[in-house]
Design a protein around this motif. Structure first.
Motif, PDB file in Angstrom:
ATOM      1  N   PRO B  25       0.836  -1.202   0.000  1.00 10.34           N
ATOM      2  CA  PRO B  25       0.000   0.000   0.000  1.00 10.34           C
ATOM      3  C   PRO B  25       0.872   1.254   0.000  1.00 10.34           C
ATOM      4  N   PHE B  26       0.436   2.262  -0.769  1.00 11.40           N
ATOM      5  CA  PHE B  26       1.254   3.460  -0.939  1.00 11.40           C
ATOM      6  C   PHE B  26       0.822   4.586  -0.002  1.00 11.40           C
ATOM      7  N   VAL B  27       1.795   5.245   0.616  1.00  9.42           N
ATOM      8  CA  VAL B  27       1.535   6.439   1.423  1.00  9.42           C
ATOM      9  C   VAL B  27       2.377   7.566   0.827  1.00  9.42           C
ATOM     10  N   MET B  41       4.075   2.007   5.361  1.00 14.08           N
ATOM     11  CA  MET B  41       3.742   1.253   4.145  1.00 14.08           C
ATOM     12  C   MET B  41       3.994  -0.245   4.326  1.00 14.08           C
ATOM     13  N   VAL B  42       5.159  -0.576   4.870  1.00 14.48           N
ATOM     14  CA  VAL B  42       5.485  -2.003   5.024  1.00 14.48           C
ATOM     15  C   VAL B  42       4.564  -2.639   6.076  1.00 14.48           C
ATOM     16  N   GLN B  47      -0.170  -6.097   7.328  1.00 13.58           N
ATOM     17  CA  GLN B  47      -1.538  -6.121   7.860  1.00 13.58           C
ATOM     18  C   GLN B  47      -2.515  -6.657   6.816  1.00 13.58           C
ATOM     19  N   SER B  48      -2.255  -6.328   5.529  1.00 17.09           N
ATOM     20  CA  SER B  48      -3.162  -6.774   4.469  1.00 17.09           C
ATOM     21  C   SER B  48      -2.983  -8.253   4.136  1.00 17.09           C
ATOM     22  N   ARG B  49      -1.838  -8.819   4.527  1.00 14.62           N
ATOM     23  CA  ARG B  49      -1.549 -10.213   4.144  1.00 14.62           C
ATOM     24  C   ARG B  49      -1.596 -11.212   5.286  1.00 14.62           C
ATOM     25  N   THR B  50      -1.418 -10.721   6.520  1.00 17.00           N
ATOM     26  CA  THR B  50      -1.338 -11.644   7.653  1.00 17.00           C
ATOM     27  C   THR B  50      -2.243 -11.138   8.781  1.00 17.00           C
ATOM     28  N   HIS B 107       8.893 -10.125   0.279  1.00 14.43           N
ATOM     29  CA  HIS B 107       9.228  -9.329   1.456  1.00 14.43           C
ATOM     30  C   HIS B 107       9.713  -7.960   0.997  1.00 14.43           C
ATOM     31  N   PRO B 108       8.928  -6.878   1.214  1.00 12.09           N
ATOM     32  CA  PRO B 108       9.447  -5.550   0.869  1.00 12.09           C
ATOM     33  C   PRO B 108      10.646  -5.197   1.748  1.00 12.09           C
TER      34      PRO B 108
END
Lengths: 129, 303
Positions: B25-27, B41-42, B47-50, B107-108
């Motif tokens: 996700p972009f901030v 962002m990371v 949060q969106s994946r786990t 992994h970002p």
């Protein structure tokens, strides 16, 4: 400010106190160091380093309400790094906005070189030569 | 290269022939706050994946990272704040290959770049979100647009000026790709030391799945259970450790301590009798434990 310091000192002394009650335990620390426990001398050095970092952050205009939390979330190694190397540590800031800074910088360089007579960029400068 | 002490080659060791894109996700950038936005962002990616939930709000992230007089965020405080946000912070090996393998695992990676020169530094953090094979470019949430591209050559020269500094932020149950046991335990123990002991326990448990016979992991996990008064779990893990290494004097000492505090002084003394060591410091701890057992231990209640 003094209240912040008082609260911080209290929190730090409580941390020390809590660790003391586990004196008969071998700490996980031993995996990373040779030492089985943290000596009280080391604890005092760390304690003063933490106080130094409080002062540094205050001097650098950090929000006083956040200082206590910031210090509490740092490990001893991180505290030492700030306490002893703050001047040389890089601080990541912005992707933009520095162009103005760069322009001012180049302006000053050219102004100086103009005055020294190595360049002639501005019509309002007069060379010292 | 001055900063390089190892023989590791920071440049890509081969041509990477596939593209990667991590949906982070972009901030948008805010002045002087790239440390804070990079963490945000990371964190929202995980949060969106786990099941991970960030511990800090945007205001708290800003307030913990910014040093106004420096116009930015120190690496140390980026790491400390990411940890306070409930993430395990793992230092990246300073090579392009290490960066690419983390990206390949979705992994970002947050990198520190110098957009200026060594004599006129303009430091900047950005999360790397992918690789574009066709244009040989790195994707980053660099500034005010998502997934900006930067040619690998440019990226490498900007990245070199920070000695290729980067960190992988992971929810405690996840392991990085370039995992050395000691570095992983270090990152987990840093969580424990800074008041995130429950997150540290999750990290030790995941390490145990990866290294099921490593004594150090058992020792760290048992100690963490003990510190949080999860006495049954602590006892079980100490005993497991001792089943691999029955002469582990530190585990023997700590288990004896636990047994004594749960009214089993007899077995505590018997175990302590097996704890033999040449280490002076350890000897004095064992002596103190023995005296405590003799004098009667302060009981601990189970949770």
């Amino acid at each position: 400010m003094n209240i912040t310091k008082l609260i911080l000192s209290l929190t730090l002394s409580m941390t020390l106190f809590v660790q003391v009650s586990w004196a008969q335990m071998a700490s996980t620390e031993v995996i990373f160091k040779q030492s089985v426990t943290v000596s009280s001398k080391e604890k005092i050095v760390q304690f003063t380093a933490r106080e130094d970092v409080v002062k540094i952050l205050e001097q650098m205009d950090v929000d006083p309400k956040m200082i206590e939390k910031r210090i509490a979330s740092m490990t001893d190694e991180e505290i030492s790094k700030i306490a002893y190397q703050i001047e040389t540590l890089p601080a990541g800031g912005s992707a933009i906005g520095s162009i103005v800074g760069a322009a001012v910088f180049i302006f000053i360089v050219l102004l100086i070189t103009d005055i020294l007579g190595f360049t002639k960029v501005f019509d309002f400068t007069r060379s010292v030569r | 290269m001055l900063s390089s002490c190892t023989s590791k080659e920071p440049l890509p060791s081969k041509q990477y022939n596939f593209s990667l894109h991590i949906k982070v996700p972009f901030v948008p950038a805010r002045s002087d706050l790239c440390g804070s936005t990079s963490i945000e962002m990371v964190a929202s990616y995980w949060q969106s994946r786990t099941s991970y939930v960030p511990h800090l709000s945007r205001d708290e992230l800003d307030g913990r990272t910014l040093i106004p007089a420096k116009g930015g965020t120190l690496q140390v405080e980026l790491v400390a704040t990411a940890r306070a946000n409930g993430l395990l912070v793992y230092p990246l090996d300073p090579t392009f290959d290490a960066l690419f393998s983390e990206l390949a695992k979705q992994h970002p990676v947050i990198v520190l770049l110098n957009r200026g020169y060594s004599w006129y530094p303009l430091w900047h953090y950005a999360p790397v979100t992918g690789y574009d094979e066709e244009n040989q470019s790195i994707l980053m949430h660099f500034s005010d647009r998502p997934n900006e591209t930067m040619p690998v050559a440019t990226f490498m020269s900007l990245w070199e000026r920070s000695a290729h500094w980067g960190v992988v932020l992971l929810p405690p149950g996840h392991l990085p790709v370039g995992t050395s046991l000691n570095m992983f335990l270090r990152a987990a123990y840093d969580l424990e030391k800074t008041g995130m002991i429950n997150e540290a326990i999750v990290a030790y448990q995941s390490a145990l799945l990866h290294w099921p016979e490593e004594i150090d992991v058992f020792f760290a996990l048992a100690n963490a259970y003990y510190h949080t008064h999860q006495l049954n779990d602590a006892e079980q893990i100490y005993r497991k450790l001792l089943s691999f290494d029955s002469e582990h004097s530190m585990a023997l000492n700590n288990l004896a301590n636990l047994l004594c505090r749960t009214n089993r002084s007899k077995e505590a003394l018997r175990l302590l009798g097996k704890a033999v060591t040449d280490d002076k410091e350890m000897q004095s701890i064992i002596k103190a434990t023995r005296e405590e057992i003799r004098d009667g231990c302060t009981p601990l209640s189970k949770i």
